[in-house]
Design a protein around this motif. Structure first.
Motif, PDB file in Angstrom:
ATOM      1  N   ALA A 103       0.828  -1.210   0.000  1.00  0.00           N
ATOM      2  CA  ALA A 103       0.000   0.000   0.000  1.00  0.00           C
ATOM      3  C   ALA A 103       0.860   1.257   0.000  1.00  0.00           C
ATOM      4  N   SER A 126      -6.890  -2.630   8.032  1.00  0.00           N
ATOM      5  CA  SER A 126      -6.592  -1.386   7.325  1.00  0.00           C
ATOM      6  C   SER A 126      -5.524  -0.590   8.063  1.00  0.00           C
ATOM      7  N   HIS A 183       0.033   5.232   9.902  1.00  0.00           N
ATOM      8  CA  HIS A 183      -0.467   5.741   8.631  1.00  0.00           C
ATOM      9  C   HIS A 183      -0.377   7.262   8.584  1.00  0.00           C
ATOM     10  N   LEU A 193      -8.885  -1.576  -4.793  1.00  0.00           N
ATOM     11  CA  LEU A 193      -8.320  -2.412  -3.737  1.00  0.00           C
ATOM     12  C   LEU A 193      -9.135  -3.702  -3.637  1.00  0.00           C
ATOM     13  N   VAL A 195      -9.279  -6.900  -1.134  1.00  0.00           N
ATOM     14  CA  VAL A 195      -8.826  -7.347   0.179  1.00  0.00           C
ATOM     15  C   VAL A 195      -9.202  -8.815   0.352  1.00  0.00           C
ATOM     16  N   TRP A 212     -10.193  -0.873   4.826  1.00  0.00           N
ATOM     17  CA  TRP A 212      -9.401  -0.542   3.627  1.00  0.00           C
ATOM     18  C   TRP A 212     -10.227   0.252   2.617  1.00  0.00           C
ATOM     19  N   HIS A 215      -9.437   3.802   1.859  1.00  0.00           N
ATOM     20  CA  HIS A 215      -8.109   4.102   1.330  1.00  0.00           C
ATOM     21  C   HIS A 215      -8.047   4.023  -0.188  1.00  0.00           C
TER      22      HIS A 215
END
Length: 255
Positions: A103, A126, A183, A193, A195, A212, A215
């Motif tokens: 990431a 996340s 983060h 994304l 996951v 997540w 993001h």
């Protein structure tokens, strides 16, 4: 774009070169893991996807190099090693610690104007789902106990003093990198994304994995599999199929 690929790189291992592949999948190992973990993934996905496995310093043929104790620094160095391979679309895949590194690499690629095609993260909550963990501060026995709890490797290897001395400093450094990671706020990733998660993972709940979604600005999907933190060892075929189908849906190279 003219290829600037270097055939030999300390950071990158390519097990099954493929001129037919429309994209490359860059794989980032878990804490204590090495590039060779992804050899079966490469074999399963070739020739549809060309797999590049990242080798962190301090393990296997890089064991003489100092370990890196920061996710950010791992991502910074890995990003520079990956850039020459971007003559084809890049998808990133990371498991556990590797999910965070992937990431962060994606953020750096996006900041440089060349975002990846997608990021697939596995076995990790996340980046903003914080747990106060201090495995890296445990004694050797405590770290081995954590490895046994997660079930990713045969902990009997640590009964050998030479292997213990070789492996535990690397594992401890990786845990330090993960547990000290924080983060940094910024724009969401401009790529989808995917996951992947074991439904009984002790270090990432389904709800934490759903985090997540915040993001990315380009699509989010969560898929669960039966099992714990290393569910992918028991569902390798389903996991590689999910990755292949996901990337194919983005490149238009299905079938």
């Amino acid at each position: 774009m003219t290829s600037r690929v270097q055939e030999k790189s300390a950071w990158i291992q390519r097990f099954h070169p493929s001129k037919e592949a429309g994209a490359r999948l860059v794989c980032f190992p878990h804490a204590g893991g090495a590039a060779t973990y992804f050899h079966p993934v490469s074999a399963a996905l070739s020739p549809d996807l060309e797999v590049l496995a990242v080798q962190y310093p301090g393990r296997q043929e890089r064991r003489a190099e100092p370990v890196v104790r920061s996710v950010g620094e791992l991502a910074r160095q890995a990003t520079e090693a990956i850039r020459p391979w971007a003559d084809r679309p890049l998808a990133l895949f990371g498991h556990s610690m590797g999910a965070l590194v992937a990431a962060e690499v994606a953020r750096r690629l996006a900041d440089g104007g060349t975002p990846p095609l997608t990021v697939v993260v596995s076995g990790r909550r996340s980046p903003t789902s914080f747990r106060d963990e201090n495995v890296h501060r445990r004694d050797d026995r405590g770290i081995v106990a954590e490895m046994a709890r997660l079930g990713g490797s045969d902990v009997r290897v640590f009964e050998d003093p030479e292997m213990r001395a070789l492996l535990l400093p690397v594992i401890r450094a990786d845990y330090e990198a993960v547990e000290t990671y924080r983060h940094r706020p910024g724009p969401p990733l401009p790529c989808p994304l995917l996951v992947l998660l074991g439904d009984n993972d002790p270090v990432a709940s389904v709800e934490e994995a759903r985090g997540w979604a915040e993001h990315t600005s380009a699509g989010f999907e969560l898929r669960t599999f039966p099992g714990g933190h290393f569910y992918l060892n028991h569902h390798a075929g389903a996991v590689t199929a999910a990755i292949r189908d996901h990337v194919a849906s983005l490149t238009g190279r299905q079938g």
